[in-house]
Design an enzyme around this catalytic site. Structure first.
Site, PDB file in Angstrom:
ATOM      1  CE  LYS A  15       3.282  25.724  23.180  1.00 20.36           C
ATOM      2  NZ  LYS A  15       3.217  25.454  21.726  1.00 20.36           N
ATOM      3  NE  ARG A  26       3.570  19.093  19.597  1.00 22.02           N
ATOM      4  CZ  ARG A  26       3.228  19.364  18.874  1.00 22.02           C
ATOM      5  NH1 ARG A  26       1.838  18.988  18.553  1.00 22.02           N
ATOM      6  NH2 ARG A  26       2.743  20.665  18.756  1.00 22.02           N
ATOM      7  NE  ARG A  45     -11.255  30.516  22.973  1.00 24.40           N
ATOM      8  CZ  ARG A  45     -10.357  30.019  23.437  1.00 24.40           C
ATOM      9  NH1 ARG A  45      -9.564  30.508  23.190  1.00 24.40           N
ATOM     10  NH2 ARG A  45     -10.127  28.649  22.837  1.00 24.40           N
ATOM     11  NE  ARG A  52     -12.813  26.612  18.822  1.00 28.16           N
ATOM     12  CZ  ARG A  52     -12.273  27.101  18.285  1.00 28.16           C
ATOM     13  NH1 ARG A  52     -11.216  28.102  18.182  1.00 28.16           N
ATOM     14  NH2 ARG A  52     -10.958  26.578  18.915  1.00 28.16           N
ATOM     15  NE  ARG A  65      -7.211  21.303  22.369  1.00 32.42           N
ATOM     16  CZ  ARG A  65      -7.251  22.654  22.710  1.00 32.42           C
ATOM     17  NH1 ARG A  65      -9.359  22.927  23.292  1.00 32.42           N
ATOM     18  NH2 ARG A  65      -6.987  23.666  22.266  1.00 32.42           N
TER      19      ARG A  65
HETATM   20  P1  ATP Z   1      -1.710  23.591  19.373  1.00 31.00           P
HETATM   21  O1  ATP Z   1      -2.972  23.704  20.721  1.00 31.00           O
HETATM   22  O2  ATP Z   1      -0.198  23.692  20.429  1.00 31.00           O
HETATM   23  O3  ATP Z   1      -1.330  24.707  18.566  1.00 31.00           O
HETATM   24  P2  ATP Z   1      -1.410  21.242  18.098  1.00 31.00           P
HETATM   25  O4  ATP Z   1      -1.896  20.012  18.793  1.00 31.00           O
HETATM   26  O5  ATP Z   1      -2.541  22.079  17.207  1.00 31.00           O
HETATM   27  O6  ATP Z   1      -1.153  22.204  19.175  1.00 31.00           O
HETATM   28  P3  ATP Z   1       0.651  22.192  16.339  1.00 31.00           P
HETATM   29  O7  ATP Z   1       1.434  22.813  17.137  1.00 31.00           O
HETATM   30  O8  ATP Z   1       0.093  23.287  15.910  1.00 31.00           O
HETATM   31  O9  ATP Z   1      -0.537  21.293  17.254  1.00 31.00           O
HETATM   32  O10 ATP Z   1       0.706  20.924  14.892  1.00 31.00           O
HETATM   33  C1  ATP Z   1       0.005  20.426  14.352  1.00 31.00           C
HETATM   34  C2  ATP Z   1       0.304  18.890  13.905  1.00 31.00           C
HETATM   35  O11 ATP Z   1       1.239  19.113  13.608  1.00 31.00           O
HETATM   36  C3  ATP Z   1      -0.028  17.879  15.732  1.00 31.00           C
HETATM   37  O12 ATP Z   1      -1.450  17.779  15.461  1.00 31.00           O
HETATM   38  C4  ATP Z   1       0.719  16.927  14.787  1.00 31.00           C
HETATM   39  O13 ATP Z   1       0.441  16.026  14.155  1.00 31.00           O
HETATM   40  C5  ATP Z   1       1.773  17.487  13.578  1.00 31.00           C
HETATM   41  N1  ATP Z   1       3.592  18.098  14.993  1.00 31.00           N
HETATM   42  C6  ATP Z   1       3.830  18.694  14.802  1.00 31.00           C
HETATM   43  N2  ATP Z   1       4.472  18.956  16.019  1.00 31.00           N
HETATM   44  C7  ATP Z   1       4.874  18.096  15.864  1.00 31.00           C
HETATM   45  C8  ATP Z   1       5.941  17.113  16.257  1.00 31.00           C
HETATM   46  N3  ATP Z   1       7.454  17.761  16.711  1.00 31.00           N
HETATM   47  N4  ATP Z   1       5.560  15.316  16.584  1.00 31.00           N
HETATM   48  C9  ATP Z   1       4.906  15.043  15.421  1.00 31.00           C
HETATM   49  N5  ATP Z   1       3.948  15.128  15.416  1.00 31.00           N
HETATM   50  C10 ATP Z   1       4.094  16.950  15.207  1.00 31.00           C
END
Ligand code: ATP
Ligand code: MG
Length: 224
Positions: free
Chosen positions: A19, A93, A127, A160, A171
């Protein structure tokens, strides 16, 4: 043929789906502002805004930030982009977020990147990382000269915790459960375009083509 529409797009894809790669290419080829929920939230936390202070405790424990807070933040950002094109990443989300967004904004398209979960698992589970430097290897795609040893220091590589197969599976399952209803909601509105494949290079030309039907790319690029 002139197209004057704005590009109002949402991109959806599992962790490890590419993405980030596709979003970067969209921003390069189209005049569109990329709004990533994770980046936006981290900025709020860093700047200690009211949103950031509220959001931090949820983020720290890996929980979703409450819908009202997310909506407040995004509506605020989108208001400032009134006559701009945007690409939302990580938002909405939940169905509640999707409904509220749909009510207040015209959405042109929801891009859904469909990468088979087995492919993602293979990509991530192979990885290995050198903890000292952060150098990353992949047993198949980018192997170290000596298996499980760093090329430069010769020190052992580690996997990791969140790259281990069981964790990756969990996940992905979590992602599927969470995202499915959001996709269903937009799908019922006829807004979802699916892109299936195993590599970003394979998917990208199709994404480019789909978006070119909505807005003119920055410069003419031909893909076939
Ligand atoms: P990715 O692996 O896609 O990066 P991630 O779990 O690391 O996913 P991020 O998108 O980096 O998530 O967001 C980090 C944190 O921000 C999430 O764990 C969540 O707490 C919060 N968050 C992000 N987007 C949303 C959303 N649309 N609604 C609620 N919480 C969100
Ligand atoms: Mg992240």
């Amino acid at each position: 043929m002139t197209i004057h529409r704005l590009l109002r797009a949402i991109i959806i894809g599992a962790p490890g789906s590419g993405k980030g790669t596709i979003s970067t290419r969209i921003v390069k080829d189209f005049d569109v502002k990329h709004l990533s929920s994770g980046d936006l939230l981290r900025k709020q936390v860093q700047e200690k805004t009211e949103y950031g202070i509220q959001a931090k405790r949820y983020m720290d424990t890996g929980q979703l930030v409450p819908d009202q807070l997310m909506l407040g933040l995004f509506m605020h950002e989108l208001k400032a982009l009134n006559d701009h094109s945007w690409l939302l990443d990580g938002f909405p989300r939940t169905v509640e977020q999707a409904v509220a967004l749909y009510k207040s904004q015209d959405i042109e398209v929801v891009l859904n990147l469909r990468i088979p979960f087995e492919v993602i698992i293979d990509r991530i589970k192979g990885r290995w990382t050198h903890p000292g430097s952060g150098r990353i290897y992949h047993v198949d795609f980018n192997p170290p000269k000596v298996l499980f040893k760093d090329d430069i220091t010769g020190e052992p590589l580690v996997q990791r915790d969140d790259d281990k197969e069981e964790t990756v599976k969990a996940r992905l399952e979590h992602y599927r459960r969470l995202t499915h209803p959001v996709l269903q909601y937009f799908s019922n509105k006829g807004l979802v375009e699916e892109f299936s494949g195993t590599e970003s290079n394979e998917i990208w030309p199709h994404v480019h083509k789909a978006l070119s039907k909505i807005v003119v790319p920055k410069q003419y690029t031909h893909y076939e």
